[in-house]
Write an enzyme that holds these catalytic residues in place. Structure first.
Site, PDB file in Angstrom:
ATOM      1  N   TYR A  55       0.802  -1.222   0.000  1.00 56.49           N
ATOM      2  CA  TYR A  55       0.000   0.000   0.000  1.00 56.49           C
ATOM      3  C   TYR A  55       0.837   1.276   0.000  1.00 56.49           C
ATOM      4  O   TYR A  55       0.285   2.364  -0.074  1.00 56.49           O
ATOM      5  CB  TYR A  55      -0.911   0.017   1.240  1.00 56.49           C
ATOM      6  N   HIS A 111      -4.318   6.588  -0.675  1.00 56.09           N
ATOM      7  CA  HIS A 111      -4.862   6.469   0.675  1.00 56.09           C
ATOM      8  C   HIS A 111      -3.771   6.570   1.740  1.00 56.09           C
ATOM      9  O   HIS A 111      -4.081   6.704   2.922  1.00 56.09           O
ATOM     10  CB  HIS A 111      -5.585   5.127   0.799  1.00 56.09           C
ATOM     11  N   ASN A 157      -9.786   1.027   8.094  1.00 59.96           N
ATOM     12  CA  ASN A 157     -11.093   1.005   8.749  1.00 59.96           C
ATOM     13  C   ASN A 157     -11.033   0.550  10.205  1.00 59.96           C
ATOM     14  O   ASN A 157     -12.064   0.461  10.865  1.00 59.96           O
ATOM     15  CB  ASN A 157     -12.086   0.138   7.952  1.00 59.96           C
ATOM     16  N   ASN A 174     -13.141   6.011   5.618  1.00 55.27           N
ATOM     17  CA  ASN A 174     -13.209   4.918   6.592  1.00 55.27           C
ATOM     18  C   ASN A 174     -12.316   5.142   7.809  1.00 55.27           C
ATOM     19  O   ASN A 174     -12.661   4.747   8.920  1.00 55.27           O
ATOM     20  CB  ASN A 174     -12.853   3.590   5.935  1.00 55.27           C
TER      21      ASN A 174
END
Length: 195
Positions: free
Chosen positions: A16, A21, A75, A121
Site C-alpha cells: 500500500y 490512501h 477502517n 473509513n
C-alpha cells in the site's frame, strides 16, 4: 506540557506504500525525518510511534510530537488512536489527523477542526472509537477519480509517475502545516495553507 499526537492515516505494508490512501503516512514520515526521529512498534496498541520536538535541539519548552502510523487497516484506525491518547494521557484537542481527501484537488490542502467523515473509513473509525469528530485535520487533496472509476479503487492505486514530484511537494507542505498548527494555531495556519 502534554505532547501532540499526530496520526497519519494509511494502510500498513509495502503493498500500500505508494497509494493515494497512504498520503498521511508520508506526512508523518516527513515530520520524523526532519528531526531524525525513528518509528518503533507500540505493540499492544498496534501502531508505530516516533517522538519528536519542534524547534532547535535542546529547547526545553519546544512542543513535543508523538507521530503515529497505525499497524491496522484504515477502517480499524480508531482503536490505535484511542489507545495512544489513553496511554499518553493526551486530550483529543491535541490530536491532529493527516489524511487524503477526494473532494480537494491534487496540489491543495486544507486544515480544519472537527467536521464529518465524508465517507472516509479512517475518520469514521476514529469517530466511532473516540465518540467525537472534534479534532484537528490536515486534509491533503488527491482529487476525484477520472471517469467512472470506483473511488475505493482509485484510492488504493499508486500515484501516476507524472504526479509523484508534485506529491513530494505536497507532503512537505502538509508537514509544514502540521508544525504551524502546533506552534501558531488554527487561524494563522488556515490563512497560510488553506487553498
Amino acid at each position: 506540557m502534554l505532547p501532540w499526537l499526530v496520526v497519519g492515516l494509511g494502510n500498513p505494508g509495502p503493498t500500500y506504500a505508494g497509494h493515494r490512501h497512504n498520503v498521511g503516512f508520508g506526512v508523518v514520515e516527513e515530520l520524523a525525518s526532519r528531526t531524525g526521529a525513528r518509528f518503533s512498534s507500540a505493540r499492544p496498541i498496534k501502531a508505530e510511534v516516533a517522538e519528536s520536538r519542534l524547534g532547535p535541539p535542546g529547547t526545553a519548552d519546544a512542543p513535543r510530537l508523538l507521530l503515529s502510523k497505525s499497524r491496522t487497516y484504515m477502517n480499524e484506525t480508531g482503536g490505535p488512536v484511542s489507545g495512544l491518547l489513553r496511554y499518553h494521557k493526551i486530550t483529543v484537542d491535541r490530536l491532529v489527523v493527516v489524511h487524503d481527501e477526494l473532494d480537494i484537488d491534487p496540489g491543495q490542502l486544507r486544515v480544519k477542526f472537527g467536521g464529518g467523515d465524508n465517507g472516509h473509513n479512517g475518520l469514521r473509525s476514529i469517530r466511532a472509537s473516540l465518540g467525537t469528530g472534534d479534532y484537528y485535520r490536515v486534509r491533503v487533496g488527491v482529487g476525484r477519480p477520472p471517469g467512472r472509476q470506483d473511488p475505493a479503487d482509485y484510492l488504493l492505486s499508486n500515484f501516476a509517475a507524472r504526479d509523484r514530484e508534485s506529491l513530494a511537494v505536497e507532503i512537505v507542505r502538509a508537514a509544514d502545516a502540521v508544525e504551524s498548527l502546533v506552534t501558531a494555531g488554527l487561524e494563522r495556519t488556515q490563512s497560510a495553507f488553506n487553498s
